[in-house]
Write a protein that holds these residues in place. Structure first.
Motif, PDB file in Angstrom:
ATOM      1  N   VAL A   1       0.839  -1.198   0.000  1.00 20.36           N
ATOM      2  CA  VAL A   1       0.000   0.000   0.000  1.00 20.36           C
ATOM      3  C   VAL A   1       0.876   1.251   0.000  1.00 20.36           C
ATOM      4  O   VAL A   1       0.565   2.226  -0.688  1.00 20.36           O
ATOM      5  CB  VAL A   1      -0.989   0.000   1.188  1.00 20.36           C
ATOM      6  CG1 VAL A   1      -1.694   1.336   1.324  1.00 20.36           C
ATOM      7  CG2 VAL A   1      -2.012  -1.121   1.017  1.00 20.36           C
ATOM      8  N   LYS A   2       1.971   1.214   0.721  1.00 15.62           N
ATOM      9  CA  LYS A   2       2.868   2.372   0.729  1.00 15.62           C
ATOM     10  C   LYS A   2       3.412   2.622  -0.676  1.00 15.62           C
ATOM     11  O   LYS A   2       3.457   3.769  -1.131  1.00 15.62           O
ATOM     12  CB  LYS A   2       4.023   2.183   1.717  1.00 15.62           C
ATOM     13  CG  LYS A   2       4.943   3.396   1.733  1.00 15.62           C
ATOM     14  CD  LYS A   2       6.024   3.317   2.770  1.00 15.62           C
ATOM     15  CE  LYS A   2       6.896   4.568   2.691  1.00 15.62           C
ATOM     16  NZ  LYS A   2       7.929   4.602   3.695  1.00 15.62           N
ATOM     17  N   THR A   3       3.793   1.582  -1.373  1.00 12.97           N
ATOM     18  CA  THR A   3       4.337   1.724  -2.729  1.00 12.97           C
ATOM     19  C   THR A   3       3.328   2.378  -3.663  1.00 12.97           C
ATOM     20  O   THR A   3       3.661   3.331  -4.379  1.00 12.97           O
ATOM     21  CB  THR A   3       4.758   0.348  -3.287  1.00 12.97           C
ATOM     22  OG1 THR A   3       5.763  -0.209  -2.427  1.00 12.97           O
ATOM     23  CG2 THR A   3       5.300   0.469  -4.692  1.00 12.97           C
ATOM     24  N   ILE A   4       2.090   1.893  -3.646  1.00  9.64           N
ATOM     25  CA  ILE A   4       1.091   2.475  -4.555  1.00  9.64           C
ATOM     26  C   ILE A   4       0.680   3.876  -4.113  1.00  9.64           C
ATOM     27  O   ILE A   4       0.303   4.704  -4.934  1.00  9.64           O
ATOM     28  CB  ILE A   4      -0.146   1.561  -4.741  1.00  9.64           C
ATOM     29  CG1 ILE A   4      -0.954   1.404  -3.446  1.00  9.64           C
ATOM     30  CG2 ILE A   4       0.258   0.212  -5.317  1.00  9.64           C
ATOM     31  CD1 ILE A   4      -2.318   0.740  -3.615  1.00  9.64           C
ATOM     32  N   THR A   5       0.786   4.142  -2.818  1.00 11.96           N
ATOM     33  CA  THR A   5       0.415   5.460  -2.311  1.00 11.96           C
ATOM     34  C   THR A   5       1.477   6.498  -2.654  1.00 11.96           C
ATOM     35  O   THR A   5       1.145   7.639  -2.992  1.00 11.96           O
ATOM     36  CB  THR A   5       0.150   5.404  -0.802  1.00 11.96           C
ATOM     37  OG1 THR A   5      -0.853   4.407  -0.551  1.00 11.96           O
ATOM     38  CG2 THR A   5      -0.352   6.731  -0.278  1.00 11.96           C
ATOM     39  N   VAL A   6       2.739   6.136  -2.600  1.00  8.94           N
ATOM     40  CA  VAL A   6       3.800   7.062  -3.025  1.00  8.94           C
ATOM     41  C   VAL A   6       3.578   7.419  -4.492  1.00  8.94           C
ATOM     42  O   VAL A   6       3.678   8.588  -4.877  1.00  8.94           O
ATOM     43  CB  VAL A   6       5.206   6.449  -2.799  1.00  8.94           C
ATOM     44  CG1 VAL A   6       6.273   7.259  -3.506  1.00  8.94           C
ATOM     45  CG2 VAL A   6       5.511   6.346  -1.313  1.00  8.94           C
ATOM     46  N   ASP A   7       3.255   6.426  -5.290  1.00 11.90           N
ATOM     47  CA  ASP A   7       2.979   6.664  -6.710  1.00 11.90           C
ATOM     48  C   ASP A   7       1.793   7.613  -6.866  1.00 11.90           C
ATOM     49  O   ASP A   7       1.827   8.538  -7.682  1.00 11.90           O
ATOM     50  CB  ASP A   7       2.713   5.335  -7.414  1.00 11.90           C
ATOM     51  CG  ASP A   7       2.522   5.495  -8.902  1.00 11.90           C
ATOM     52  OD1 ASP A   7       3.377   6.122  -9.560  1.00 11.90           O
ATOM     53  OD2 ASP A   7       1.509   4.976  -9.424  1.00 11.90           O
ATOM     54  N   ARG A   8       0.743   7.400  -6.073  1.00  5.65           N
ATOM     55  CA  ARG A   8      -0.442   8.266  -6.130  1.00  5.65           C
ATOM     56  C   ARG A   8      -0.087   9.708  -5.772  1.00  5.65           C
ATOM     57  O   ARG A   8      -0.474  10.645  -6.468  1.00  5.65           O
ATOM     58  CB  ARG A   8      -1.533   7.748  -5.181  1.00  5.65           C
ATOM     59  CG  ARG A   8      -2.792   8.604  -5.177  1.00  5.65           C
ATOM     60  CD  ARG A   8      -3.774   8.163  -4.120  1.00  5.65           C
ATOM     61  NE  ARG A   8      -3.322   8.667  -2.827  1.00  5.65           N
ATOM     62  CZ  ARG A   8      -3.915   8.406  -1.684  1.00  5.65           C
ATOM     63  NH1 ARG A   8      -4.979   7.635  -1.633  1.00  5.65           N
ATOM     64  NH2 ARG A   8      -3.460   8.906  -0.548  1.00  5.65           N
ATOM     65  N   VAL A   9       0.677   9.892  -4.721  1.00  5.72           N
ATOM     66  CA  VAL A   9       1.071  11.238  -4.292  1.00  5.72           C
ATOM     67  C   VAL A   9       1.892  11.921  -5.383  1.00  5.72           C
ATOM     68  O   VAL A   9       1.679  13.097  -5.680  1.00  5.72           O
ATOM     69  CB  VAL A   9       1.841  11.183  -2.956  1.00  5.72           C
ATOM     70  CG1 VAL A   9       2.442  12.536  -2.611  1.00  5.72           C
ATOM     71  CG2 VAL A   9       0.937  10.702  -1.823  1.00  5.72           C
ATOM     72  N   ASN A  10       2.823  11.184  -5.981  1.00  3.77           N
ATOM     73  CA  ASN A  10       3.645  11.761  -7.049  1.00  3.77           C
ATOM     74  C   ASN A  10       2.798  12.157  -8.261  1.00  3.77           C
ATOM     75  O   ASN A  10       3.025  13.211  -8.864  1.00  3.77           O
ATOM     76  CB  ASN A  10       4.747  10.787  -7.465  1.00  3.77           C
ATOM     77  CG  ASN A  10       5.842  10.688  -6.433  1.00  3.77           C
ATOM     78  OD1 ASN A  10       6.129  11.643  -5.711  1.00  3.77           O
ATOM     79  ND2 ASN A  10       6.465   9.528  -6.342  1.00  3.77           N
ATOM     80  N   LYS A  11       1.814  11.346  -8.600  1.00  8.04           N
ATOM     81  CA  LYS A  11       0.942  11.670  -9.731  1.00  8.04           C
ATOM     82  C   LYS A  11       0.075  12.892  -9.432  1.00  8.04           C
ATOM     83  O   LYS A  11      -0.136  13.735 -10.304  1.00  8.04           O
ATOM     84  CB  LYS A  11       0.062  10.470 -10.087  1.00  8.04           C
ATOM     85  CG  LYS A  11       0.816   9.354 -10.763  1.00  8.04           C
ATOM     86  CD  LYS A  11      -0.082   8.169 -11.060  1.00  8.04           C
ATOM     87  CE  LYS A  11       0.676   7.053 -11.747  1.00  8.04           C
ATOM     88  NZ  LYS A  11      -0.192   5.885 -12.006  1.00  8.04           N
ATOM     89  N   ILE A  12      -0.406  12.995  -8.217  1.00  8.08           N
ATOM     90  CA  ILE A  12      -1.226  14.147  -7.838  1.00  8.08           C
ATOM     91  C   ILE A  12      -0.380  15.421  -7.865  1.00  8.08           C
ATOM     92  O   ILE A  12      -0.822  16.459  -8.359  1.00  8.08           O
ATOM     93  CB  ILE A  12      -1.885  13.915  -6.461  1.00  8.08           C
ATOM     94  CG1 ILE A  12      -2.995  12.874  -6.603  1.00  8.08           C
ATOM     95  CG2 ILE A  12      -2.419  15.215  -5.866  1.00  8.08           C
ATOM     96  CD1 ILE A  12      -3.610  12.412  -5.306  1.00  8.08           C
ATOM     97  N   THR A  13       0.847  15.327  -7.378  1.00 11.42           N
ATOM     98  CA  THR A  13       1.754  16.475  -7.432  1.00 11.42           C
ATOM     99  C   THR A  13       2.011  16.889  -8.878  1.00 11.42           C
ATOM    100  O   THR A  13       1.994  18.083  -9.203  1.00 11.42           O
ATOM    101  CB  THR A  13       3.082  16.132  -6.721  1.00 11.42           C
ATOM    102  OG1 THR A  13       2.797  15.788  -5.366  1.00 11.42           O
ATOM    103  CG2 THR A  13       4.043  17.304  -6.754  1.00 11.42           C
TER     104      THR A  13
END
Length: 109
Positions: free
Chosen positions: A53-65
């Motif tokens: 979940v941390k891996t996919i969440t880091v990706d999500r945060v980077n995409k939102i940024t």
């Protein structure tokens, strides 16, 4: 007396601003850690699930940024792009957690 009240107001305002600034300055990993910690409590993630979940969440945060940088002040485009990113994240989350955990997640969001 007015100077004391003004000083207190400025002190409180400054503290509030610094708290907001610190929140905005979190790294993607720190933001992901917050999400994982919350989900560990709410849907009882295992350590293995938490790492995924941390891996996919880091990706999500980077995409939102990236969406915020790409679309600037166009709130409509940002919201549409971020919704797509979030929907993708939820789809990935659904493959990591059990059906029961995912239903619990849906009921707590």
């Amino acid at each position: 007396m007015k100077k004391i009240i003004l000083a207190l107001f400025l002190l409180i305002s400054g503290y509030s601003y610094s708290q907001q600034a610190q929140k905005q300055m979190l790294t993607p990993e720190q933001k992901a850690d917050e999400t994982v910690t919350k989900l560990k409590t709410e849907i009882t993630l295992t350590d293995e699930q938490a790492a995924k979940v941390k891996t996919i969440t880091v990706d999500r945060v980077n995409k939102i940024t990236a969406n915020h940088k790409k679309y600037g002040s166009d709130k409509v485009r940002i919201q549409a792009a971020n919704k797509q990113v979030f929907d993708e994240w939820e789809g990935q989350l659904k493959t990591i957690v059990s059906p029961e955990q995912f239903e619990k997640y849906l009921s707590t969001k």
